[in-house]
Write an enzyme that holds these catalytic residues in place. Structure first.
Site, PDB file in Angstrom:
ATOM      1  N   HIS A 191      -5.754   5.844  55.678  1.00 36.95           N
ATOM      2  CA  HIS A 191      -4.313   5.732  55.332  1.00 36.95           C
ATOM      3  C   HIS A 191      -4.313   5.064  54.071  1.00 36.95           C
ATOM      4  O   HIS A 191      -3.659   5.429  53.011  1.00 36.95           O
ATOM      5  CB  HIS A 191      -3.317   4.979  56.674  1.00 36.95           C
ATOM      6  CG  HIS A 191      -2.060   4.781  56.127  1.00 36.95           C
ATOM      7  ND1 HIS A 191      -0.959   5.823  56.314  1.00 36.95           N
ATOM      8  CD2 HIS A 191      -1.403   4.008  55.344  1.00 36.95           C
ATOM      9  CE1 HIS A 191       0.162   5.242  55.991  1.00 36.95           C
ATOM     10  NE2 HIS A 191      -0.230   4.253  55.304  1.00 36.95           N
ATOM     11  N   GLU A 192      -5.146   3.696  53.973  1.00 37.65           N
ATOM     12  CA  GLU A 192      -4.809   2.873  52.756  1.00 37.65           C
ATOM     13  C   GLU A 192      -5.590   3.448  51.625  1.00 37.65           C
ATOM     14  O   GLU A 192      -5.025   3.383  50.594  1.00 37.65           O
ATOM     15  CB  GLU A 192      -5.377   1.544  53.231  1.00 37.65           C
ATOM     16  CG  GLU A 192      -4.636   0.756  54.308  1.00 37.65           C
ATOM     17  CD  GLU A 192      -3.310   0.596  53.997  1.00 37.65           C
ATOM     18  OE1 GLU A 192      -2.894   0.683  52.748  1.00 37.65           O
ATOM     19  OE2 GLU A 192      -2.743   0.054  55.135  1.00 37.65           O
ATOM     20  N   HIS A 195      -3.049   5.619  49.687  1.00 39.98           N
ATOM     21  CA  HIS A 195      -2.585   4.925  48.620  1.00 39.98           C
ATOM     22  C   HIS A 195      -3.151   4.767  47.449  1.00 39.98           C
ATOM     23  O   HIS A 195      -2.886   4.633  46.340  1.00 39.98           O
ATOM     24  CB  HIS A 195      -2.087   3.654  49.210  1.00 39.98           C
ATOM     25  CG  HIS A 195      -0.809   3.868  50.303  1.00 39.98           C
ATOM     26  ND1 HIS A 195       0.156   4.509  50.417  1.00 39.98           N
ATOM     27  CD2 HIS A 195      -0.854   2.927  51.523  1.00 39.98           C
ATOM     28  CE1 HIS A 195       1.120   4.262  51.428  1.00 39.98           C
ATOM     29  NE2 HIS A 195       0.364   3.604  52.077  1.00 39.98           N
TER      30      HIS A 195
END
Length: 276
Positions: A191-192, A195
């Site tokens: 997920h990170e 980003h």
């Protein structure tokens, strides 16, 4: 801008070890600067699809930085197996997007303040390597009460605090086999890193027209907890909530996809910002 995951232990009479955390967003919406960059990437991509080399794999130089309170697993001193398992998850999750993470080095530092997410800039100035194309991930046993956070790409001056800060922080217990129930399959890192490739949360913008600025992620009003199949928080908009998307907040076991539009955004961010 950084994106942070806040986790809060569920209130119950059970012991702390038995409590199941909830994943909540601890970050403001993307700034105007982030939105302008995302809009520019979308426009650039439409005009220059071939220039994004969709057939070529993106190979990301990657560094793991292990920050620990002491030389125990409980203190954050992760095993080589845990790190390899995390790398395997990253490559499996991003494989369909034609992205490969090439681990070039692993550092290990025993420093109580750094392991507690303190003195971030001095810590990263000491450990960070490479340019904006290099992914630096900092694993620590305490991330200011969050599961993790990362930076969106931007045009920072080399050596500036913003440039030094670029990278991801990930809670040690979220790695595969970690102690964090529901969030211990390694998907926090996935997920990170999304980003880091300029992907917003799928619930950004709610049911509005702009949303996360990706054309093929259905609109959703709020973040997901658990894995509620059939969830539809924007019934007047096409599609069900994308609960299986890596950029939602579902349980790790529920996450399994990026959309073609997200793949396109990642490639655009790589060629137009990260490798410029």
């Amino acid at each position: 801008m950084q994106s942070k995951f806040l986790w809060i232990a569920a209130a119950s009479a059970a012991t702390a070890a038995a409590q199941v955390p909830a994943r909540l967003c601890g970050t403001a919406q993307p700034t105007m600067d982030d939105l302008v960059i995302a809009a520019g990437l979308a426009a650039e991509g439409k005009d220059n699809r071939r220039g994004l080399h969709p057939e070529d794999p993106i190979v990301v130089p990657t560094l793991f930085h292990v920050l620990a309170i002491n030389e125990t697993v409980a203190g954050g001193y992760l095993t080589e197996k845990s790190l390899q398992d995390q790398l395997d998850v990253m490559n499996a999750d991003f494989g369909p997007s034609n992205v490969i993470f090439n681990l070039t080095a692993t550092t290990r530092t025993v420093n109580r303040r750094w392991a507690q997410d303190l003195d971030e800039i001095p810590m990263r100035r000491a450990l960070r390597q490479g340019g904006q194309e290099t992914l630096n991930i900092y694993f620590m046993p305490y991330v200011s009460g969050y599961l993790g956070y990362c930076t969106f790409p931007n045009f920072w001056d080399a050596g500036s605090d913003e440039f030094i800060y670029d990278g991801c922080a990930v809670l040690s217990d979220s790695l595969p086999g970690g102690s964090l129930a529901r969030y211990n399959l390694g998907r926090t890192a996935t997920h990170e890193i999304g980003h880091w490739f300029d992907l917003f949360h799928t619930f950004s913008g709610g049911c509005g027209c702009v949303g996360d600025m990706i054309h093929d992620t259905p609109a959703m009003l709020n973040a997901t907890g658990g894995c509620p199949v059939g969830k539809d928080t924007c019934p007047d908009r096409p599609g069900l909530d994308p609960i299986h998307n890596y950029m939602d907040y579902s349980d790790d076991a529920c996450m399994n996809e990026f959309t073609p539009g997200q793949n396109f955004r990642m490639r655009s961010a790589w060629y137009n910002i990260r490798t410029k």
